[in-house]
Write an enzyme that holds these catalytic residues in place. Structure first.
Site, PDB file in Angstrom:
ATOM      1  N   GLU A  56       4.459  -7.945   2.678  1.00  0.00           N
ATOM      2  CA  GLU A  56       5.014  -8.782   3.766  1.00  0.00           C
ATOM      3  C   GLU A  56       4.354  -8.231   5.047  1.00  0.00           C
ATOM      4  OE1 GLU A  56       8.056  -9.234   0.536  1.00  0.00           O
ATOM      5  OE2 GLU A  56       6.889  -7.533   1.357  1.00  0.00           O
ATOM      6  N   VAL A  62       0.843  -1.225  -0.096  1.00  0.00           N
ATOM      7  CA  VAL A  62      -0.086   0.039  -0.103  1.00  0.00           C
ATOM      8  C   VAL A  62       0.878   1.239  -0.149  1.00  0.00           C
ATOM      9  CG1 VAL A  62      -1.814   1.108   1.311  1.00  0.00           C
ATOM     10  CG2 VAL A  62      -1.697  -1.268   1.395  1.00  0.00           C
ATOM     11  N   GLU A  63       0.909   1.889  -1.186  1.00  0.00           N
ATOM     12  CA  GLU A  63       2.004   3.152  -1.130  1.00  0.00           C
ATOM     13  C   GLU A  63       1.089   4.106  -0.840  1.00  0.00           C
ATOM     14  OE1 GLU A  63       4.603   1.717  -5.173  1.00  0.00           O
ATOM     15  OE2 GLU A  63       3.122   3.335  -5.537  1.00  0.00           O
ATOM     16  N   CYS A  69       4.854  -2.649   3.061  1.00  0.00           N
ATOM     17  CA  CYS A  69       4.994  -3.450   2.139  1.00  0.00           C
ATOM     18  C   CYS A  69       4.053  -4.958   2.288  1.00  0.00           C
ATOM     19  CB  CYS A  69       6.482  -4.474   2.409  1.00  0.00           C
ATOM     20  SG  CYS A  69       7.741  -3.010   2.168  1.00  0.00           S
ATOM     21  N   TYR A  75       6.227   9.306   0.427  1.00  0.00           N
ATOM     22  CA  TYR A  75       7.220   8.293   0.542  1.00  0.00           C
ATOM     23  C   TYR A  75       7.948   8.537   1.752  1.00  0.00           C
ATOM     24  CZ  TYR A  75       6.958   6.332  -4.251  1.00  0.00           C
ATOM     25  OH  TYR A  75       6.249   5.798  -5.508  1.00  0.00           O
ATOM     26  N   CYS A 129      12.334  -7.052   0.907  1.00  0.00           N
ATOM     27  CA  CYS A 129      13.345  -6.047   1.318  1.00  0.00           C
ATOM     28  C   CYS A 129      14.050  -6.451   2.437  1.00  0.00           C
ATOM     29  CB  CYS A 129      12.712  -4.475   1.178  1.00  0.00           C
ATOM     30  SG  CYS A 129      11.827  -4.245   2.779  1.00  0.00           S
TER      31      CYS A 129
END
Length: 139
Positions: free
Chosen positions: A60, A48-49, A58, A53, A95
């Site tokens: 996960e 979910v962006e 993420c 930023y 990541c």
């Protein structure tokens, strides 16, 4: 215990379904993750962006949150799929931050399954992805 192809495909199907629901208007890189907990239940999450930023999350992390919300605290295995919005899945390893999050609940033997662009599945232990890691037992 050997992983059955059917069980692994169910995990990837849940990850792919989560990827389809991802919110990634900026990068257009959709990611889905699905966890099988210690009781065999599957929990999924998507990335979910956010316009600010790095406030996005993420896939996960979303799957881990869903697992914890359901009352589980052990990751037996996780499948991660990702790729461009209108493209095929690409190899999409977690990541660094997510590797540490998986470590919190999965330990060194948790299996991380990734699908190559050609469909082949690559399975690694978390220890292979995050060697010489720091975990709850260090505290």
């Amino acid at each position: 215990m050997p992983q059955s192809a059917v069980a692994l495909e169910a995990l990837f199907a849940a990850a792919a379904a989560a990827r389809a629901r991802a919110y990634a208007p900026y990068s257009r890189f959709l990611v889905g993750a699905a966890i099988r907990d210690g009781d065999g239940r599957i929990h999924a999450g998507c990335n979910v962006e956010n316009a600010a930023y790095p406030l996005g999350t993420c896939a996960e992390a979303g799957a881990i949150a869903a697992m914890v919300l359901a009352g589980a605290t052990e990751i037996a295995e996780i499948a991660v799929v990702g790729g461009p919005e209108h493209g095929a899945e690409l190899l999409c390893p977690p990541c660094g931050g997510c590797r540490q999050k998986i470590r919190e609940f999965g330990g060194l033997t948790a299996r991380v399954h990734l699908r190559e662009a050609d469909g082949r599945i690559r399975t690694l232990t978390l220890d292979e992805l995050l060697p010489i890691s720091f975990g709850p037992e260090h505290l």
